[in-house]
Design an enzyme around this catalytic site. Structure first.
Site, PDB file in Angstrom:
ATOM      1  CG  HIS A  11      -5.976  -1.754  -0.144  1.00 18.87           C
ATOM      2  ND1 HIS A  11      -5.020  -1.564  -1.105  1.00 18.87           N
ATOM      3  CD2 HIS A  11      -5.492  -1.174   0.994  1.00 18.87           C
ATOM      4  CE1 HIS A  11      -4.007  -0.875  -0.590  1.00 18.87           C
ATOM      5  NE2 HIS A  11      -4.265  -0.632   0.676  1.00 18.87           N
ATOM      6  CG  ASP A  44      -6.648  -2.469  -3.906  1.00 20.46           C
ATOM      7  OD1 ASP A  44      -7.039  -1.379  -3.467  1.00 20.46           O
ATOM      8  OD2 ASP A  44      -5.458  -2.835  -3.839  1.00 20.46           O
ATOM      9  CB  SER A  72      -0.958  -0.043   1.196  1.00 23.58           C
ATOM     10  OG  SER A  72      -1.954   0.943   1.082  1.00 23.58           O
TER      11      SER A  72
END
Length: 410
Positions: A380, A350, A196
């Site tokens: 995610h 995501d 991320s």
């Protein structure tokens, strides 16, 4: 005595009522604001986890309004994780690389030669996350891949804004590369990784190091659902997954702005795409165009957005978004050609999926070997939930095992 007893009963009743109201409100908010597609892995578990996150944020806001603590501080406290006990297979030690706190995981088993080294930058929108909260992932990678893992505790936004997080990660990485042999690591076999926001930092650091002849070349990079650009929040994955937990489209832009300048002003401009002049968008179109995304990733719907003009005030406030250190997807071809072998993990549900797909194409077009693993029922943050008790996700465990296999094959 009867008065005291009645008062205690009243306080207890108020507490129970407040708790019930919090739970009901959290569930209502989750059901009315989120969308979990049918293809998502174990949707009920995901809804429970998202509800817990919402409840934490709501309770934090209540405590902030009462003057007891800040919402941000409370949320960080609840997500902080804890340092686990001894691991029979690992030596674990907290150190400082420069002035940056790190935690290093070294396999106890003897090795015939020097091991590979893995630098890991945690996720959390540049605002959350810590070496404690990522302890399970780093332990697993170190044990299963028989690598020395260094987890980096970089500074967080909004107290520290861009490029503080990047600078901490770069400092820790260069220190480790210079001292790798002290930890039984082969300096020629160092892998930079992150998920991320940490994937953003990993990509940026990796790009920077191609121009460092004083250091060994980075052996590989591992990017786990990375955020790689902040120009276009209307790519297919943003449109398709805008309300899929645990990362909403609007929240992504919020994190980006907190990282950039410590506040979320101009949020609507960023979401609409009016934060960048049309000529800037056209300049980066060759790398950012949805035309570069395979057709199979548009079947769930995609409506191209017509470019709109922006004000100079907005652009001046956010123009650093265009810097490759902030948006690694926008780096020049000359840098891409020099990048090391790469592993990229994406999730179908995501918002950041297409950032990674676009970067994957750039790497491949630049002649960089890429191993790609796509979690078709993933969302995610799923990797962090690979070992979360009753709320674990087997798809996350499978994704992490693919990362381990990539590392072992280097």
């Amino acid at each position: 005595m009867e008065f005291v007893y009645a008062l205690l009963v009243l306080v207890l009743a108020v507490f129970i009522a407040a708790f019930i109201l919090l739970v009901v409100g959290t569930i209502y908010f989750d059901l009315s604001n989120s969308e979990i597609p049918l293809g998502v892995d174990q949707p009920v578990k995901l809804r429970i986890i998202h509800s817990i996150l919402i409840g934490t944020a709501v309770l934090g806001k209540i405590l902030e309004n009462l003057g007891l603590c800040s919402q941000l501080g409370f949320t960080r406290y609840m997500r902080r994780g804890k340092k686990l006990g001894e691991d029979p297979k690992l030596f674990i030690k907290d150190l400082q690389f420069g002035k940056v706190p790190v935690r290093i995981y070294q396999p106890r088993a003897p090795s015939a030669g020097r091991r590979r080294g893995v630098i890991y930058f945690h996720g959390g929108g540049w605002m959350f996350g810590s070496i404690n909260s990522y302890e399970p992932i780093c332990r697993y990678i170190a044990r299963e891949s028989e690598s020395v893992v260094v987890s980096v505790e970089y500074r967080l936004a909004p107290e520290h804004t861009y490029p503080a997080q990047y600078e901490d990660c770069l400092t820790a990485t260069t220190h480790f590369m210079k001292t790798a042999e002290d930890y039984g690591v082969d300096p020629a076999c160092i892998i930079i990784s992150g998920d991320s926001a940490g994937g953003n930092l990993a990509a940026a650091v990796c790009q920077t190091l191609v121009d460092r002849p004083d250091l060994p070349k980075v052996h590989a990079q591992v990017l786990i659902y990375p955020c790689l650009q902040a120009i276009d929040f209307n790519l297919p994955s943003y449109q398709q997954n805008c309300g899929v937990p645990i990362l909403f489209r609007e929240r992504t832009a919020f994190y980006v702005l907190q990282y950039l300048k410590g506040d979320a002003s101009f949020l609507e401009d960023v979401l609409e795409g009016s934060h960048m002049p049309v000529d800037v968008k056209l300049k980066f179109r060759k790398w950012l165009s949805a035309d570069n995304i395979p057709k199979e990733f548009k079947v769930r719907g995609y409506k191209p957005k017509v470019p709109i003009e922006c004000s100079n005030e907005v652009y001046e406030a956010v123009k650093k978004i265009c810097e490759p250190v902030f948006s690694p997807l926008l780096t020049e071809d000359a840098v891409v050609h020099q990048l090391p072998e790469s592993f990229i993990l994406t999730c179908e549900y995501d918002v950041l999926r297409d950032d990674a797909l676009l970067y994957k194409k750039r790497l491949e077009d630049g002649g960089v070997p890429v191993t790609w693993y796509h979690i078709e029922n993933g969302f995610h943050g799923i990797i962090s939930l690979f070992d979360n008790g009753r709320l674990s996700f087997p798809a996350g465990k499978k994704g992490l095992d693919n990362i381990v296999n990539f590392l072992r094959g280097l």
